[in-house]
Design a protein around this motif. Structure first.
Motif, PDB file in Angstrom:
ATOM      1  N   ALA A 191       0.837  -1.209   0.000  1.00 16.86           N
ATOM      2  CA  ALA A 191       0.000   0.000   0.000  1.00 16.86           C
ATOM      3  C   ALA A 191       0.864   1.248   0.000  1.00 16.86           C
TER       4      ALA A 191
ATOM      5  N   HIS B  40       2.280   1.807  -3.382  1.00 17.14           N
ATOM      6  CA  HIS B  40       1.259   2.258  -4.335  1.00 17.14           C
ATOM      7  C   HIS B  40       0.890   3.732  -4.126  1.00 17.14           C
TER       8      HIS B  40
ATOM      9  N   PHE C 113      -8.904   1.330  -6.698  1.00 16.88           N
ATOM     10  CA  PHE C 113      -9.064  -0.088  -6.386  1.00 16.88           C
ATOM     11  C   PHE C 113     -10.270  -0.703  -7.096  1.00 16.88           C
ATOM     12  N   THR C 114     -11.304   0.089  -7.364  1.00 15.40           N
ATOM     13  CA  THR C 114     -12.506  -0.451  -8.010  1.00 15.40           C
ATOM     14  C   THR C 114     -12.218  -0.942  -9.427  1.00 15.40           C
TER      15      THR C 114
ATOM     16  N   GLY D   9     -10.062  -4.114  -9.233  1.00 14.91           N
ATOM     17  CA  GLY D   9     -10.824  -5.304  -8.858  1.00 14.91           C
ATOM     18  C   GLY D   9     -11.685  -5.814  -9.993  1.00 14.91           C
TER      19      GLY D   9
ATOM     20  N   ALA E 242      -7.859  -5.242  -0.647  1.00 21.01           N
ATOM     21  CA  ALA E 242      -8.097  -3.811  -0.860  1.00 21.01           C
ATOM     22  C   ALA E 242      -8.435  -3.096   0.442  1.00 21.01           C
TER      23      ALA E 242
ATOM     24  N   LYS F 136      -6.166  -0.106   1.709  1.00 16.34           N
ATOM     25  CA  LYS F 136      -6.736   1.230   1.780  1.00 16.34           C
ATOM     26  C   LYS F 136      -6.765   1.750   3.219  1.00 16.34           C
TER      27      LYS F 136
END
Length: 118
Positions: free
Chosen positions: A60, A63, A73-74, A77, A108, A112
């Motif tokens: 994380a 990133h 992330f959406t 995924g 995720a 996050k």
């Protein structure tokens, strides 16, 4: 099949969100190898979440340094699920899809929470 899967993944990801393409500064082939290694690690780590969490925290942090935002992330995924569906064909069952949804959601959520909690 890992190389093909990575190619499908990135093509799909950039179709879903072309704004993500500039985040990938290195060779996409080597990026794909990293993706496949991380997916393997995540799946193996599900049996040992305490061991997986520090790995995901480090991931994380990297990133965030690359410019990734929580909203990114959406599409990632969704591209992953599409790639698995294409790659597995008839072996892609509703149960397997749900297992991957749960796996990605876990990864995720941990990433996050660590990267964007402040």
């Amino acid at each position: 099949m890992a190389e093909q899967a990575a190619e499908i993944f990135y093509q799909t990801l950039f179709q879903y969100d072309p704004n993500l393409k500039p985040l990938f500064k290195s060779d996409i082939k080597s990026q794909g190898q990293k993706l496949m290694a991380m997916l393997k690690l995540a799946v193996r780590g599900l049996d040992d979440l305490d061991g997986l969490v520090p790995v995901l925290h480090a991931l994380a942090e990297r990133h965030v340094d690359y410019g990734v935002e929580a909203k990114d992330f959406t599409p990632v995924g969704n591209a992953l699920l599409y790639t698995l569906k294409v790659g597995l064909g008839e072996q892609w069952t509703p149960e397997l899809r749900q297992a991957w949804v749960d796996t990605f959601r876990t990864v995720a959520t941990v990433m996050k929470a660590h990267a964007f909690s402040g």
